[in-house]
Design an enzyme around this catalytic site. Structure first.
Site, PDB file in Angstrom:
ATOM      1  NE  ARG A 178      -3.031   0.267   3.249  1.00  0.00           N
ATOM      2  CZ  ARG A 178      -2.349   0.457   4.382  1.00  0.00           C
ATOM      3  NH1 ARG A 178      -1.642   1.553   4.568  1.00  0.00           N
ATOM      4  NH2 ARG A 178      -2.386  -0.446   5.342  1.00  0.00           N
ATOM      5  CE1 TYR A 192     -16.408   9.886 -17.082  1.00  0.00           C
ATOM      6  CE2 TYR A 192     -15.803  10.237 -14.789  1.00  0.00           C
ATOM      7  CZ  TYR A 192     -16.238   9.403 -15.801  1.00  0.00           C
ATOM      8  OH  TYR A 192     -16.491   8.096 -15.523  1.00  0.00           O
ATOM      9  CG  ASP A 244      -9.579  14.901 -16.529  1.00  0.00           C
ATOM     10  OD1 ASP A 244      -8.864  14.241 -17.305  1.00  0.00           O
ATOM     11  OD2 ASP A 244     -10.587  14.433 -15.954  1.00  0.00           O
ATOM     12  CE  LYS A 292     -12.154   6.359 -19.050  1.00  0.00           C
ATOM     13  NZ  LYS A 292     -12.570   7.652 -18.564  1.00  0.00           N
TER      14      LYS A 292
END
Ligand SMILES: *Cc1c(COP(=O)(O)O)cnc(C)c1O
Length: 384
Positions: free
Chosen positions: A51, A104, A177, A202
């Site tokens: 982690r 988005y 973004d 993406k």
């Protein structure tokens, strides 16, 4: 790397030194949750528990920072996990954020419905209208300016350098973004942005087989806060996911070339069709952001939206009639996809100022043969 390499070389080599123990050319998938210590607290390679850090993730994070020309790269389980971490690293209850009115849908949902109840307020504005952006900033309360360019789904282009100036004059963190352009086509940090956000799901991953998100940050203090949250809250990318994303990035440049040329050909083809009332693609000279996109980007991308003269009925029929363009959410993969935003990707913003017109269909143009793609579109369009 000692010498400064060009983008296409960086995409293949940054953070990707061969494995020192075996000579494996490709850094391994370190599929482990924990790491043996030499003695209590004495770590062998700096890693303690996955982690907090994992070598495969480090390889991806180094690569992401290099691609965007930034100092710190952080990789997450999804784009929204990255966004959530960034927002919590910056904002406190009572703070305010200004964001574009066609970001988005999931970004708006996160800010409005997850951060909203914790006391974070937001205002949505038309980002290409610089006056409106200035007016939306509340001195002393606004902390973040959230920019998405090209925007989703209407492909509006905003001026990153101008917005960075406006944001910095008011003391804000300017976030871009960069998912739609990818670092192959646009470098927001070079235009003055403070943070770049990606859904690596993406174009960076590029094969529709892995979720992921990224933050690229120059400021040491902000990067430290985000890194602490990444460790303390745990929205990290898994080793296999990081490895798949690295694998995708190696071909980013060649894929983007084809995405751009296919999309340009399709946009020009559709622009002449009588059933279509508007084609939203920054590569068309008639697009309001065309000139700005030419300066700010090195290509116009693979995303196109189209509006149907025949309204929602025509749009839905078209979206459901193609075979190569598969009906699915998401974008940026090698295969072409079609999406009906008002009921799919943007269903969460229906009834808000961010609502997408119901005659709009969005295409994620893949890298198939252009003749086959155009044939698929033509078969689904009403006869001229
Ligand atoms: C998909 C997407 C996101 C969210 O990323 P996930 O990986 O789905 O969490 C954020 N911004 C843009 C522009 C996107 O397309």
């Amino acid at each position: 790397m000692a010498r400064k390499h060009k983008f296409d070389t960086v995409a293949i080599h940054a953070g990707q030194a061969f494995d020192p123990t075996t000579g494996a050319v490709i850094p391994p998938i370190y599929q482990t949750s924990t790491f043996v210590q030499e003695s209590i607290g004495e770590l062998r390679g700096g890693y303690e528990y996955s982690r907090g850090g994992n070598p495969t993730r480090t390889a991806l994070e180094t690569l992401l920072a290099a691609l965007e020309g930034g100092k710190h790269g952080l990789s997450f389980a999804s784009g929204l996990a990255a966004e959530d971490t960034l927002l919590r690293a910056i904002l406190s209850p009572g703070d305010h954020i200004v964001l574009g009115n066609d970001v988005y849908g999931g970004t708006h949902r996160l800010i409005e419905r997850v951060h909203g109840p914790w006391g974070v307020r937001n205002t949505t504005v038309e980002m290409s209208d610089l006056r409106a952006v200035e007016q939306a900033i509340i001195p002393g309360e606004t902390k973040v300016l959230w920019v998405e360019t090209p925007s989703n789904p209407l492909m509006k282009i905003s001026d990153i350098a101008e917005l960075a100036d406006i944001g910095h004059r008011a003391g804000l963190v300017v976030v871009v973004d960069n998912t739609f352009a990818s670092p192959a086509l646009q470098h927001p940090l070079a235009h003055g942005a403070d943070v770049v956000v990606h859904s690596t799901t993406k174009y960076l991953g590029g094969h529709s087989d892995v979720l992921g998100g990224a933050l690229i940050i120059n400021d040491d203090e902000l990067a430290e806060k985000a890194r602490f949250l990444q460790f303390a809250a745990g929205p990290v990318s898994a080793p296999l996911d990081a490895w798949l994303t690295i694998r995708g990035i190696k071909t980013l440049s060649v894929r983007m070339d084809r995405h751009c040329s296919n999309a340009q050909a399709i946009a020009e083809h559709l622009d002449r069709h009588p059933a279509i009332s508007a084609v939203y693609y920054p590569g068309l000279p008639g697009h309001p952001g065309h000139e700005l996109a030419k300066q700010q980007m090195s290509g116009f991308g693979g995303m196109i939206s189209i509006a149907f003269a025949g309204g929602a009925k025509a749009a839905r029929k078209f979206a459901e009639s193609m075979t190569l363009f598969q009906l699915a959410e998401s974008l940026g993969g090698v295969e072409s996809l079609v999406n009906y935003p008002s009921e799919m990707t943007h269903a969460s913003v229906r009834g808000t100022a961010l609502e997408v017109p119901d005659n709009v269909v969005r295409l994620s143009v893949g890298i198939e043969d252009i003749a086959d793609l155009i044939d698929d579109l033509d078969r689904a369009l009403p006869r001229k």
